[in-house]
Design an enzyme around this catalytic site. Structure first.
Site, PDB file in Angstrom:
ATOM      1  CD  GLU A   1     -34.130 -24.369  11.392  1.00 47.43           C
ATOM      2  OE1 GLU A   1     -34.640 -25.302  12.049  1.00 47.43           O
ATOM      3  OE2 GLU A   1     -34.810 -23.472  10.896  1.00 47.43           O
TER       4      GLU A   1
ATOM      5  CE  LYS B   1     -36.979 -23.159   8.341  1.00 41.10           C
ATOM      6  NZ  LYS B   1     -37.050 -23.393   9.641  1.00 41.10           N
TER       7      LYS B   1
ATOM      8  NE  ARG C   1     -42.855  -1.910  10.974  1.00 41.58           N
ATOM      9  CZ  ARG C   1     -41.594  -1.839  10.522  1.00 41.58           C
ATOM     10  NH1 ARG C   1     -41.360  -2.024   9.249  1.00 41.58           N
ATOM     11  NH2 ARG C   1     -40.591  -1.592  11.327  1.00 41.58           N
TER      12      ARG C   1
ATOM     13  CG  ASN D   1     -39.370   0.063  15.108  1.00 38.44           C
ATOM     14  OD1 ASN D   1     -39.390  -0.886  15.895  1.00 38.44           O
ATOM     15  ND2 ASN D   1     -38.971  -0.060  13.851  1.00 38.44           N
ATOM     16  N   GLY D   2     -37.639   0.340  18.095  1.00 41.86           N
ATOM     17  CA  GLY D   2     -36.249  -0.033  18.338  1.00 41.86           C
ATOM     18  C   GLY D   2     -36.080  -0.468  19.793  1.00 41.86           C
TER      19      GLY D   2
ATOM     20  CE  LYS E   1     -43.474 -17.614  12.392  1.00 39.83           C
ATOM     21  NZ  LYS E   1     -42.234 -18.144  11.780  1.00 39.83           N
TER      22      LYS E   1
ATOM     23  CG  HIS F   1     -23.984 -46.193  13.218  1.00 40.21           C
ATOM     24  ND1 HIS F   1     -23.296 -47.279  13.693  1.00 40.21           N
ATOM     25  CD2 HIS F   1     -23.173 -45.116  13.440  1.00 40.21           C
ATOM     26  CE1 HIS F   1     -22.144 -46.898  14.214  1.00 40.21           C
ATOM     27  NE2 HIS F   1     -22.043 -45.592  14.079  1.00 40.21           N
TER      28      HIS F   1
ATOM     29  CB  CYS G   1     -42.830  -0.536  16.907  1.00 38.24           C
ATOM     30  SG  CYS G   1     -42.592  -1.275  18.515  1.00 38.24           S
TER      31      CYS G   1
ATOM     32  CD1 TRP H   1     -42.015  -6.879  18.383  1.00 42.38           C
ATOM     33  CD2 TRP H   1     -43.884  -7.882  17.731  1.00 42.38           C
ATOM     34  NE1 TRP H   1     -41.800  -8.230  18.423  1.00 42.38           N
ATOM     35  CE2 TRP H   1     -42.923  -8.877  18.028  1.00 42.38           C
ATOM     36  CE3 TRP H   1     -45.135  -8.279  17.293  1.00 42.38           C
ATOM     37  CZ2 TRP H   1     -43.183 -10.234  17.903  1.00 42.38           C
ATOM     38  CZ3 TRP H   1     -45.390  -9.636  17.172  1.00 42.38           C
ATOM     39  CH2 TRP H   1     -44.431 -10.589  17.478  1.00 42.38           C
TER      40      TRP H   1
ATOM     41  CD  GLU I   1     -40.655 -25.036   7.951  1.00 37.15           C
ATOM     42  OE1 GLU I   1     -41.744 -25.020   8.522  1.00 37.15           O
ATOM     43  OE2 GLU I   1     -39.630 -24.571   8.466  1.00 37.15           O
TER      44      GLU I   1
HETATM   45  C1  AGP Z   1     -40.167 -23.855  11.786  1.00 37.15           C
HETATM   46  O1  AGP Z   1     -39.846 -23.301  10.534  1.00 37.15           O
HETATM   47  C2  AGP Z   1     -41.662 -24.103  11.915  1.00 37.15           C
HETATM   48  N1  AGP Z   1     -42.384 -22.898  11.738  1.00 37.15           N
HETATM   49  C3  AGP Z   1     -41.992 -24.836  13.203  1.00 37.15           C
HETATM   50  O2  AGP Z   1     -41.200 -25.993  13.285  1.00 37.15           O
HETATM   51  C4  AGP Z   1     -41.764 -24.028  14.497  1.00 37.15           C
HETATM   52  O3  AGP Z   1     -40.390 -23.844  14.717  1.00 37.15           O
HETATM   53  C5  AGP Z   1     -42.364 -24.817  15.663  1.00 37.15           C
HETATM   54  O4  AGP Z   1     -43.740 -24.952  15.450  1.00 37.15           O
HETATM   55  C6  AGP Z   1     -42.102 -24.158  17.027  1.00 37.15           C
HETATM   56  O5  AGP Z   1     -42.692 -22.877  17.068  1.00 37.15           O
HETATM   57  P1  AGP Z   1     -42.343 -21.929  18.315  1.00 37.15           P
HETATM   58  O6  AGP Z   1     -40.905 -21.578  18.206  1.00 37.15           O
HETATM   59  O7  AGP Z   1     -43.245 -20.753  18.141  1.00 37.15           O
HETATM   60  O8  AGP Z   1     -42.631 -22.687  19.573  1.00 37.15           O
END
Ligand code: AGP
Length: 607
Positions: free
Chosen positions: A479, A483, A28, A101-102, A602, A502, A2, A75, A486
């Protein structure tokens, strides 16, 4: 997160400045807005769900009267986004208005206490208990500041809040614990806000309120005291040089870096979940004949980590499933005895929602874990949990991954307790270590970033990276790979280290950097074997290992040493942090924008 903004002017209307300040806090993330101003001895409030522009046009907020006021962008963490849940919230008689906010962790018990005293609540928020608490305290003493101090001492959780009252219409009282709050001092008036962008157009003289401090703002000056003992704090303002543009990310160059460094706070917020919802999810999971953890991208990696955690803590087999493969793989076999825990930061990912729809058609129980209140996932889940990471602007998931894992761990611990799978000592030990995690992450952020920068420079021309780990570290490896992939577009491979022989080992040749995630744990001897196997083919070994682990260090070309004592099962959270920073630094070296990687969104809301 928030956004809060308060303003008291010597002359002129505050509403336009409040709206301008809130606009500078939009980044934010928010779903509703509201403003309260004080004039002619009354508090007027205008608030609703929607953007600042929509709500301002609808309710004519810019025409509100008064030289003192507070405003809020919400938020949602408790209660869906709507007018009733929007801030400001007031006491019974509308004489006290509060924005916050919190997360107030103990709001339910305080709410019950107040209801028993006759208070009536309109919203589902945790914030609404604050003005009612102040109202109660005012019955004991008539001084607003003292009443607020006593009310704050009852709160457990995080807050940055501002209060105005028609009982003392010449001041704003604001306070913070964990959530940020900054004061602005100008010749025309005084300000308080969640951070610098909101007040930068009016002054460059700021005072950062510290944890456990309360400030009283009046047109002729301010006072800061300690909440604990009312000691007066003498603190001069600082003059900031930031341009407005820069200050939107505070002093970070990108949202991604800001969100990586926000993880100590977002993890703490992830530890203050609403107990009754954790219990509810645990009950459903316990009753399932089969449990599947559903997610895409980073959320899928959180599910992979979760599968190890559920198995080792609660002796529950929970299959991690990529959302887009769910229907093909399990669509015909799931049924009424299946429990699907869908993990999605946005709560809007098409593949995940499509899988959830199919699961519901098959009469399976669908549960949700998301960062977005009011998202589709919250509406289609039988029960859901909000991970409380705050909005994540960078396309690459960082703080939301670590929050997802810490929430899954809490659910697994609850399940372990319910099923009697861990002794009380084991439960206590894991509980203690959970609360250490934000501090371990803070240590990693402070201790490893310079080293990561030099590693990034050393391997900036590499055309391929491998990420390997064993056990739960295979999730961390995947993961870390995502990172780097992407935001730098460098081809990367990631898989459980035992898989190397393998097939994947065929791509290893001279100088290929290979990142090993190797916390001390049950797979240690195997990971050493994997390192030697890869090293023998000329790869460069970059190890993320416990500090002082001489055996690993001797085998490595580069090492990132992590704090001692991090249990293997909790390691994905701190151990992913150096890999987040590595991908960020390599993106900068390649002159790419880490916040906006090509071809990516996103939230992938399309098939
Ligand atoms: C991860 O860095 C990416 N932004 C992407 O893989 C993301 O995790 C994926 O699209 C899933 O998004 P969500 O968690 O909003 O479902």
């Amino acid at each position: 997160m928030c956004g809060i903004f308060g303003c008291i002017l010597k002359k002129g209307l505050v509403a336009p400045q409040i709206l301008d300040g809130l606009k500078r806090l939009e980044y934010r993330g928010y779903d509703s807005i509201g403003v309260a101003t004080l004039h002619s001895g009354i508090i007027e409030i205008r608030k609703d769900k929607g953007t600042i522009q929509e709500v301002t046009e609808k309710l004519k907020i810019n025409e509100m009267k008064g030289t003192i006021g507070i405003g809020h962008t919400r938020w949602a963490t408790h209660g869906a986004p709507n007018m009733i849940n929007a801030h400001p919230h007031t006491d019974t008689h509308g004489k006290i208005a509060v924005i916050h906010n919190g997360v107030i962790e103990n709001f339910l018990e305080l709410k019950q206490e107040l209801i028993e005293k006759g208070h009536i609540f309109l919203s589902k928020t945790d914030t609404e208990i604050i003005p009612h608490l102040i109202e109660e305290e005012l019955k004991q003493n008539k001084i607003l500041k003292l009443a607020i101090l006593n009310a704050l001492k009852r709160l457990i959780g995080s807050y940055a809040l501002a209060v105005i009252s028609s009982l003392e219409p010449d001041k704003i009282i604001c306070a913070r614990y964990e959530s940020p709050l900054v004061l602005g001092i100008s010749n025309d008036g005084l300000y308080c806000a969640s951070d610098v962008p909101a007040i930068r157009p009016y002054t460059n003289k700021v005072i950062y309120l510290r944890n456990g401090e309360l400030a009283t703002l009046k047109v002729d000056g301010y006072e800061i005291i300690k909440i604990s003992d009312s000691t007066v704090i003498h603190r001069d303002f600082e003059e900031i040089e930031w341009t407005l543009q820069e200050s939107e990310k505070q002093d970070y160059d990108h949202y991604m870096l800001k969100e990586i460094f926000e993880q100590p706070i977002s993890l703490k917020n992830g530890l203050w979940l609403q107990e009754q919802y954790v219990d509810l999810l645990t009950q459903f999971l316990d009753r399932g004949k089969e449990v599947l953890l559903l997610g895409a991208g980073t959320s899928n990696h959180a599910c992979i980590a979760g599968s190890y955690i559920f198995s080792k803590l609660a002796r529950l087999t929970a299959y991690p499933v990529i959302s887009s493969e769910f229907i093909e793989c399990y669509g015909s076999s799931i049924g009424i005895d299946s429990v699907i825990l869908a993990v999605s930061q946005s709560g809007e990912t098409y593949d995940t929602l499509k899988a959830v729809d199919h699961a519901r058609m098959r009469a399976a129980t669908v549960l949700g874990l998301t960062n977005t209140v009011g998202s589709t996932l919250t509406r289609v889940s039988r029960a859901y949990l909000i991970q409380q990471s705050g909005p994540e602007i960078g396309v690459a998931a960082t703080k939301t991954f670590t929050s997802q894992v810490i929430v899954l761990t809490q659910i697994a611990l609850k399940l372990a307790k319910l099923r009697g799978k861990l002794s009380q000592d084991e439960l206590d030990e894991y509980e203690k270590n959970l609360y250490n995690i934000p501090y371990w992450v803070e240590t990693v952020l402070n201790r490893t970033y310079l080293n990561i920068k030099s590693i990034a420079k050393k391997y900036k021309n590499s055309k391929l990276f491998l990420f390997l780990g064993r056990g739960i570290s295979s999730a961390t490896a995947m993961e870390g790979r995502l990172k780097l992939l992407e935001i730098t577009y460098i081809p990367c491979l990631a898989y459980p280290a035992g898989e190397s022989k393998h097939g994947p080992i065929s791509v290893v040749e001279e100088k290929v950097p290979c990142v090993f995630i190797c916390p001390k744990g049950s797979t240690r001897s195997e990971i050493i074997g994997s390192i030697m196997e890869i090293k023998a083919r000329g790869a460069r070994i970059i190890s993320i290992c416990e500090e002082g682990d001489s055996e690993i260090i001797q085998l490595s070309d580069d090492v990132v040493e992590m704090p001692k004592g991090i249990p293997d099962l909790l390691s994905p959270i701190p151990y992913i942090v150096p890999l987040q920073l590595l991908s960020y630094e390599l993106a900068l070296i390649k002159k790419l924008d880490p916040d906006k990687p090509r071809n990516l969104a996103k939230s992938v809301t399309v098939p």
